[in-house]
Design a protein around this motif. Sequence first.
Motif, PDB file in Angstrom:
ATOM      1  N   UNK A  63       3.182 -27.423 -13.209  1.00  0.00           N
ATOM      2  CA  UNK A  63       4.360 -28.268 -13.445  1.00  0.00           C
ATOM      3  C   UNK A  63       4.106 -29.251 -14.583  1.00  0.00           C
ATOM      4  N   UNK A  64       5.002 -29.239 -15.578  1.00  0.00           N
ATOM      5  CA  UNK A  64       4.898 -30.137 -16.720  1.00  0.00           C
ATOM      6  C   UNK A  64       3.916 -29.704 -17.777  1.00  0.00           C
ATOM      7  N   UNK A  65       3.277 -28.540 -17.603  1.00  0.00           N
ATOM      8  CA  UNK A  65       2.238 -28.097 -18.541  1.00  0.00           C
ATOM      9  C   UNK A  65       2.735 -27.080 -19.559  1.00  0.00           C
ATOM     10  N   UNK A  66       4.044 -26.864 -19.647  1.00  0.00           N
ATOM     11  CA  UNK A  66       4.582 -25.895 -20.595  1.00  0.00           C
ATOM     12  C   UNK A  66       4.275 -26.305 -22.031  1.00  0.00           C
ATOM     13  N   UNK A  67       3.810 -25.343 -22.808  1.00  0.00           N
ATOM     14  CA  UNK A  67       3.531 -25.582 -24.224  1.00  0.00           C
ATOM     15  C   UNK A  67       4.762 -25.279 -25.061  1.00  0.00           C
ATOM     16  N   UNK A  68       5.506 -24.256 -24.676  1.00  0.00           N
ATOM     17  CA  UNK A  68       6.664 -23.818 -25.461  1.00  0.00           C
ATOM     18  C   UNK A  68       7.735 -24.904 -25.571  1.00  0.00           C
ATOM     19  N   UNK A  69       7.868 -25.725 -24.540  1.00  0.00           N
ATOM     20  CA  UNK A  69       8.938 -26.721 -24.553  1.00  0.00           C
ATOM     21  C   UNK A  69       8.641 -27.875 -25.515  1.00  0.00           C
ATOM     22  N   UNK A  70       7.397 -28.005 -25.925  1.00  0.00           N
ATOM     23  CA  UNK A  70       7.029 -29.139 -26.766  1.00  0.00           C
ATOM     24  C   UNK A  70       7.487 -28.966 -28.215  1.00  0.00           C
ATOM     25  N   UNK A  71       7.232 -27.798 -28.799  1.00  0.00           N
ATOM     26  CA  UNK A  71       7.512 -27.647 -30.224  1.00  0.00           C
ATOM     27  C   UNK A  71       8.261 -26.364 -30.573  1.00  0.00           C
ATOM     28  N   UNK A  72       8.130 -25.327 -29.767  1.00  0.00           N
ATOM     29  CA  UNK A  72       8.492 -23.997 -30.228  1.00  0.00           C
ATOM     30  C   UNK A  72       9.868 -23.497 -29.779  1.00  0.00           C
ATOM     31  N   UNK A  73      10.205 -23.724 -28.529  1.00  0.00           N
ATOM     32  CA  UNK A  73      11.425 -23.129 -27.971  1.00  0.00           C
ATOM     33  C   UNK A  73      12.621 -24.054 -28.143  1.00  0.00           C
ATOM     34  N   UNK A  74      13.630 -23.661 -28.940  1.00  0.00           N
ATOM     35  CA  UNK A  74      14.816 -24.507 -29.116  1.00  0.00           C
ATOM     36  C   UNK A  74      15.705 -24.484 -27.876  1.00  0.00           C
ATOM     37  N   UNK A  75      16.439 -25.542 -27.668  1.00  0.00           N
ATOM     38  CA  UNK A  75      17.414 -25.689 -26.581  1.00  0.00           C
ATOM     39  C   UNK A  75      16.781 -25.341 -25.240  1.00  0.00           C
TER      40      UNK A  75
END
Length: 194
Positions: A63-75
């Motif tokens: 939980x809260x450790x997603x990397x994609x949500x920080x810089x890469x995945x839009x919306x």
Amino acid sequence: SMYLTSTALGGLLTAFVSISLREYQRKRITAFLDPWADPLGNGYQLVQSLMAVGSGGTFGVGYGQSVQKLFYLPIQYTDFIFSVYAEEFGFVGSIILLLLLFTYSTFALRVAVNCLHRVKRLIAIGVMVMMVGQALLNIGVATGGLPTTGLPFPLWSYGGSSTLASLTLAALLIRVARESNEADILPLKKTVKG
């Protein structure tokens, strides 16, 4: 039967004409069919979404450790929120989420079946189709099973109007359930100052 067939054919014809006339819609379809053909352009969102879903593995990264949500995945907070969820909670968490959707649809259908009033029964079925159907469409987009539609995940995606609409639909279902059980509905009494 004839009405449904003619409506479906009319919808397909309209979609074909719309895609033929609008280039951005054509690009969405081609990006959906082969996102890896242009991974830094039209297929970027779907490629990043699939990478997020795949990165979750069996149990997720936490939980809260997603990397994609920080810089890469839009919306990622609306249209692609399921991708972040799948990355953080993995395959097992995704199955649990699908089971929750199945449970919600089961309860909604039980409310509809137990309801004797035709209009209220249709309201219950409509709420179930809107809530669960929209969630499944959102999941389908995030996993590459459907073209990008821009639909939020009910009660999960960020956005005040989406949350308000979802809560209103849930309230309608609760109202139908209460009235079907012949519970006493207490009217709001007006207080008269005197």
